[in-house]
Every structure is written in C-alpha cells, then in structure tokens.
Enzyme design. Structure first.
Site, short mmCIF file in Angstrom:
data_model
loop_
_atom_site.label_atom_id
_atom_site.label_comp_id
_atom_site.label_asym_id
_atom_site.label_seq_id
_atom_site.Cartn_x
_atom_site.Cartn_y
_atom_site.Cartn_z
CB ILE A 448 -0.98 -0.02 1.19
CG1 ILE A 448 -1.85 -1.28 1.11
CG2 ILE A 448 -1.88 1.20 1.22
CD1 ILE A 448 -2.59 -1.44 -0.20
CG HIS A 712 -4.01 -1.62 12.08
ND1 HIS A 712 -4.86 -1.96 11.05
CD2 HIS A 712 -3.77 -0.29 11.94
CE1 HIS A 712 -5.15 -0.88 10.34
NE2 HIS A 712 -4.50 0.15 10.86
#
Length: 776
Positions: A448, A712
């Site tokens: 990303i 995360h």
C-alpha cells in the site's frame, strides 16, 4: 451557578508518555507493574490539570491503555472465547484483542496465535475503536474490581471527586457486531446487558459518585426503529434505581438529535442531557423544549474536535440563551465531545509562529476556556473582562490576517472547467492500454505504500531537521534506503513496487510541509488507535504547491527498478480530514485547493516516468455526514469531484489507484464507483468477505485489492490463511479484478514480520495464478 465540565481528556500525556510505556511493555522492556504505575501517574496528572484550570466537573474512566470501547468489552465480560483460553493476564488479554497475540510453543505452554478484533473509525473522527464482537447466547458479567470504580476511588483518594464516564448500553451494542459464524443482532442482547449496568452504577454510588456521564452518541444516527425504541425502556430501568445509583448525564455528540427528539422526551427521568452545540448549535431551542421541568442541560460550546481558540462572545451567547430559559442551576458548560481528539497543550509548542499560535487552543487551554465561560455565565461578563477582551483581539486578528487569503489560489479555482474532472476515456479503454504498458500477471501483488520506518530512519531525519547533517548527506541516506527497499521487493517477487517512503514523517504532514497554507507543530500529538499517535498539520490559509513534492524520490526508485514503480500521494479529502481544517471557509473549498495542488503533482509524476500512481483516500468514509440527506449528498459530490480533479490530468495508459480504510461500503458505494479509479485497495482482512458482495450487487467493473492481512498487528499470517482469504474473495470478485495486497501501509511494523508476511502473501498469489493458468 453554571458549572463547567469536560467529557474526556487526552490519554497520552504531554510527551506521549503512555505510548512509550505501552510499547516498552509490548517489547518486554517494561514490567506490568511499571506500566500500570505509569497509567496511574498519568491519570492523576490529568485530573490535577483540569482541577487547576478551574473545571468543576472532571471525568474519570476516560483513560485507556488502548481504547475505551475495548475497556467496556472486558468490563462486561464480553471477551470472545478465543482470547480467554490461553491463560493470559487480563492486561495481555486486553492487548490481544486490540493488536493480536502470537507466541511460539514453549516448555509447558502451547502456542498462541490470535488475530486482533476488528477496528473501525469512531463516528466521523480519525480515532479508531475496537468493535464489540458478540456471540449467540452471549452472557455478560461485571468484572471484579471494575475499572470505573477503581479509577473513581483513585481520584477520590487524591482529593478530586470525578464524574465517571461510561459508554451507554444502546451505543455499546449498536456499535458492535456478531462474531463470524454467529447470527445474533447485537441489540437483542440489551436485556442481558442492562443488569450489568445496574450493578456497575450501584457500585459507583457506593464508592461516592454523585453523577455518571453515560455516552449514547449513536443517537445522532438515523436509527432503525427497533434500536431507537430501546432507549425508553433501557433508561427507565437505569433511571429507576433512584438513590441506589448516581444521577445520569446522558451525553450525545458529533451531530444533532432533533430527528430523535421523541427519544429525548422519553428520558426526562434523567438528571441531564448533553448536546454538541459546536457542530449543531441550531438544535439548542428544540432540545430545551424537550427537557423535563427539572432536567439540566449540558451545552457543548468548546470544540472537542478542532484546535481553534473558542470565540467567547459566541459561546457565552449560546449559554445565556439556555440560562434565560432554564436558570443557571440547570445549565452546565462543557466541551462538545471528549477532548481526546485534540493535542495535550499549546505550551509545548516553542517554535510556532507567534501570530498563528495566538489563534489556537489545545486540551489544557480548552479546560481554562470552559472555566472562563462558566464564570462569565454565572457572575456576568464583567467578572472576566480582561479574558474576554484578549479573546476578542485574537479572533479579530485571525479574521483580518493576510496569511489566510491568496488571490492567485482563488483565481485558479475560478478557472476550473467541467472537463478537468474527467479522465480522457472510459475504464475499458484505459485498462487495455494500461495492461499493454505495465504487462502485469493475474493476481498482481503490491503493497500500500510505506515500508517499516526504522530507528535509523528516524534518527537521520531528526539529525537533518536539527541541521546536524547536510541536505546532500540526508539525500544519500534516503537513496540508500530506497535501494534497499527495491532490492527487498525484488527478492520477495512483488509485481508493482513502491519506494517505501523513508523520507516521509506522516502521510499528511509530509505533503502539508510542501504546500503553502499549512503550519506545523512539534508536540501536538493526537491518538489515532492504541499507541499510534499522529500530529495533524493545521490549515491556516489558502493552499497551493510551490514545487514538486514527491517526484525526485519516485523517479530515482523507478530508475533502479525492473518492475513498475508506484507513485504515492495522499488524496485531497484525506489531507483535509487528517489536518485540523479551517473553520472560516467551507471544507469543500479547502478540498478543491488541495486537489489542484495534487493534480500538478500527478501530472509531474507521469512526466517523470511513473505510470502507476496511488492517491490514497482512507478518510473519504470518515468525512461522510453521519445522517443521510442533503448534507451527505453534497459532501459526496464535492469529495468525489476533488478526487477526480486531482487525478484526471493523466493519459489513459497511466493507472490510478486509491486506498480506503475500514468502511461500510454500502453507505457510499455510489461515490466509490464515481471516483473512477482504475484500482481500489481496501482494508478488509478483519471484515467478513461478505462485505464485498456490494461490489457484485452493483456490478463494479474496475479492479480491487481487498487487504489479505492485518498490518495493525505484529502477528504473521500463514500462507494457508491468506489463501483462504483469497478464496473467499473469489466468491465475490472475478480473478481478473483481484489484486493481492496487505490491509494498509507497513510503516509501523518491523522488518522481520513484514518480510515473513509478504513472502506468505506472494506465495498465496502465485498459487492462485498457477491454478487459474491451468484452468485456462
């Protein structure tokens, strides 16, 4: 007497002390005892700050080591079974739900491998909460030594009587979801949950609490009748405890509640109602008309979501409207919401330009503002004349400052044409040219954008900022980091590379530093999730791009790459939403200025040989007005136009990507389609793949990369696990549509886990590539 109150205070501390402590604990460098001691120290420090500022009603239980909703999950015994079967300490179980937990087998102890719970945006803010994840037949049980009681007693021992804060039962359930494989509707659990609230309120009363703030922010939503109808019986029950429980302050924020005014009329048995009169001041008269004859009103007149100094004149006028109708004893002056969304204190900012610094107010300063407004409302404006005069000067100075307006920017906005919002050709024409240009395989893999920001990167950036190394030395260091990242991607076998963003401090701040109209802080950190803090730049004036911002690094990376290099930009809506925006012009005007600046950057990247350009818009959903209607329609119109304006200056053969954070896509799917991006990547690993069904139902024609693993968490997903996720996705997306990528950027991860996860991801993609090649 008009009393002042705060709905919640920032948790991290003046120097991000909580972040440092929790990360040291996770790394094994701080004991659990010392972590808990640091938490207690911060709570006491924050209570004292508010008391010294003159605030009358100070919150407790607003502190959390990770997330306040996660606190409630554990408080109510609603921890999913997968986290309770590994003999983890309560604090480690708590962190496992927030960030996952992975531990190899050791002598006498079996391996632990549990992913984190789903994390989503808290209403329309950039704060993330952990979603309550509930089971069929869910039972609730209050934990021993409940956190709200413990922290209330902690403050009481220090000589500060606080008002405990709880997330209300309707909001807790409405914001939750059924666990995978479960069929329940969370709101159906309300009768199971209410006795736990009754028990907790009783314990708080026994501890000495006179009032409790109970947050029900979902009342600002358009609620289905079966949810809306639960408020009256729920609060009749909680309000009927009489002297056995504290008086309840029912708090709403982030929007108006006029559309649910009938609910408010059914809550007249409660002590007080809080409304957000910053976001929606027009609701004041209607809400006052719905109050009971003795019910108090808490008016949020100091902004809990932005950093601008409160206009005392306007705030006091709102309060006076209430006191004239209700009397001073029935009015509380409050922050509009928790101050969690604001930085700690302006006193830490030693380098801010004096002119603009005078325009700002952070959490500590907002506490003082509340005390001044309450005194003015109680004793009259003359009692705080000096403070009012100084405030009026600040407000006037900002309104008349030359640095807020740039005629050249306004002139360029006036010359925007309809053609500037559209690509040259429709998607089928574009994708054909892009495939010929890029020559990508099926199931193309990419990341990303960011790769791990190591300690060495941060040290070198800090040295450069302080002038300890030259620009040439820093540039050579960045080039070496880019070389390393390109080589790693070659070794991993990715299909579209990124340069890794070693030169970037933050995905919005980096761009803001290169645009006019922004100012920057050094210590104005705000919690985003867990220990993750961001330092939002501040938009103070009209925005433009003096020179290229990212071209040099991307062009260099492309020159040493054997695969397509992806240019990385942050989109106009995200730059806006993840900054502290101006409040003197509409956000649509600020977004358009950002779009024009980014349009220039996109065209320059293409000219430099970058033919895949990602313009991230993770905040697009976040900015969506909370209720359907004209305001939402208008937002989506100008937000989509801003994105299209930023990317539509390129050739058909250049591929435009965009990225989104966790989102309820059905809420704004038409806007996603209207962006006309060639490829979308979306955070999706912790969501049910069924959410992708909307792309089938709406016959979405372009390409999409739903994240296959959670970034995360430090947890490393197995190859088979990723294959399972891809297989699920293929139930809803065609093989020619699907890209394979992580959930989000890898900036916060370590290299060891990053490489291991990406190896598994690439191998999973190769498996499906081979499988479909054989089939065809």
């Amino acid at each position: 007497m008009v009393k002042s109150s705060i709905l919640g205070f920032p948790r991290m501390g003046v120097n991000r002390d909580l972040k440092k402590a929790t990360e040291a604990y996770w790394a094994g460098n701080l004991s659990q005892k010392d972590l808990l001691a640091e938490g207690k120290r911060l709570r006491l420090e924050h209570w004292k700050i508010q008391k010294d500022a003159g605030v009358d009603i100070i919150p407790s239980n607003d502190f959390s080591y990770y997330d306040h909703v996660l606190d409630h999950i554990q408080l109510f015994g609603a921890t999913p079974p997968r986290y309770t079967q590994h003999d983890l300490d309560p604090i480690d179980q708590f962190f496992a739900m927030g960030r996952g937990h992975q531990k190899p087998q050791t002598d006498g102890k079996s391996a632990v491998d549990v992913p984190s719970l789903e994390m989503v945006k808290w209403f329309d803010s950039n704060y993330h909460y952990v979603k309550p994840t509930l089971q069929d037949g869910q039972k609730f049980k209050l934990t021993s030594d409940p956190k709200p009681v413990v922290e209330f007693l902690e403050a009481k021992e220090a000589g500060i009587v606080t008002r405990p804060v709880l997330l209300g039962p309707v909001s807790f359930l409405t914001l939750g979801k059924a666990d995978r494989g479960q069929k329940l509707d969370p709101i159906d659990l309300l009768q199971e949950l209410l006795p736990v609230y009754e028990e907790l309120l009783t314990k708080l009363k026994e501890a000495g609490a006179e009032t409790v703030q109970i947050d029900e922010p979902v009342l600002v939503f358009d609620l289905p009748p079966r949810v809306k109808n639960t408020f009256k019986p729920a609060y009749e029950k909680l309000g009927s405890l009489d002297n056995k429980a504290p008086q309840l302050v029912f708090a709403t924020y982030f929007g108006d509640i006029i559309h649910n005014i009938d609910v408010l009329q059914s809550l007249q048995n409660l002590y007080a109602i809080h409304i957000d009169a910053v976001r929606n001041p027009e609701q004041l008269e209607t809400v006052m008309g719905a109050l009971g004859p003795k019910q108090a009103l808490s008016i949020g007149v100091v902004d809990g979501r932005n950093i601008w100094k409160t206009n005392f004149k306007k705030a006091i006028e709102k309060v006076e409207v209430a006191t004239q109708k209700l009397g001073k004893d029935r009015v509380l002056v409050a922050s509009s919401s928790s101050l969690l969304h604001t930085p700690h204190t302006l006193a830490s900012e030693k380098k801010l330009d004096a002119e603009v610094k005078d325009w700002f107010s952070f959490a500590v300063e907002k506490a003082k503002e509340l005390a001044i407004i309450a005194k003015a409302a109680t004793d009259g404006p003359a009692s705080v004349r000096d403070e009012l005069e100084a405030n009026a000067k600040s407000i006037e100075a900002r309104a008349t400052s030359k640095r807020t307006n740039d005629p050249k920017v306004k002139d360029r906005q006036a010359k925007i044409t309809d053609e500037m919002f559209n690509r040259k050709s429709p998607f089928p024409t574009r994708i054909s040219q892009q495939q010929a240009n890029l020559n990508l395989p099926m199931f193309p893999t990419t990341t990303i954008g960011s790769f791990p920001q190591t300690k060495d990167i941060r040290i070198q950036r800090n040295k450069f900022t302080k002038g300890e190394i030259t620009a040439e030395q820093y540039e050579k260091f960045i080039e070496k980091e880019i070389q390393d990242v390109v080589k790693i991607q070659e070794e991993l076998g990715l299909d579209v590379y990124v340069h890794g963003e070693p030169e970037r401090n933050d995905m919005v701040q980096y761009f803001g530093e290169r645009l006019t109209g922004y100012v920057f802080t050094t210590h104005a950190w705000v919690q985003s999730y867990g220990s993750r803090c961001v330092r939002p730049p501040i938009i103070v004036g009209d925005i433009s791009r003096p020179e290229p911002m990212t071209v040099k690094e991307s062009k260099y990376a492309a020159s040493i790459s054997n695969k397509p290099m992806k240019g990385m930009l942050t989109g106009p809506i995200t730059c806006l939403r993840w900054s502290f925006p101006r409040d003197d012009i509409h956000q649509s005007e600020q977004a358009q200025q950002l779009a024009l600046a980014l349009r220039d950057e996109v065209v320059d990247l293409e000219s430099a040989g970058i033919f895949v350009i990602q313009v991230d818009e993770p905040a697009l959903r976040e900015g969506l007005p909370l209720r359907s209607g004209l305001e939402r329609e208008n937002y989506l119109s100008w937000a989509v136009k801003s994105f299209r304006l930023s990317v539509s200056g390129v050739k058909d053969s250049t591929q435009i990507h965009s990225h989104f954070c966790y989102s309820e896509f059905q809420d704004f799917f038409s806007a996603i389609a209207a962006l006309d991006a060639d490829v979308l990547s979306i955070e999706n690993s912790k969501s049910d793949a069924k959410l992708l069904k909307v792309f089938v139902d709406e016959a979405y024609p372009r390409q999409i990369g739903p994240g296959v693993y959670d970034i995360h968490s430090p947890r490393i997903p197995g190859e088979d696990e990723i294959k399972e996720r891809i297989q699920e996705m293929l139930q809803y997306l065609s093989p020619t549509q699907l890209w394979i990528d992580p959930d989000c950027g890898l900036k916060t991860r370590q290299w060891k886990e990053t490489k291991a996860s990406l190896i598994n991801m690439v191998n999973a993609a190769k498996h499906f590539r081979q499988q479909y090649a054989k089939a065809n």
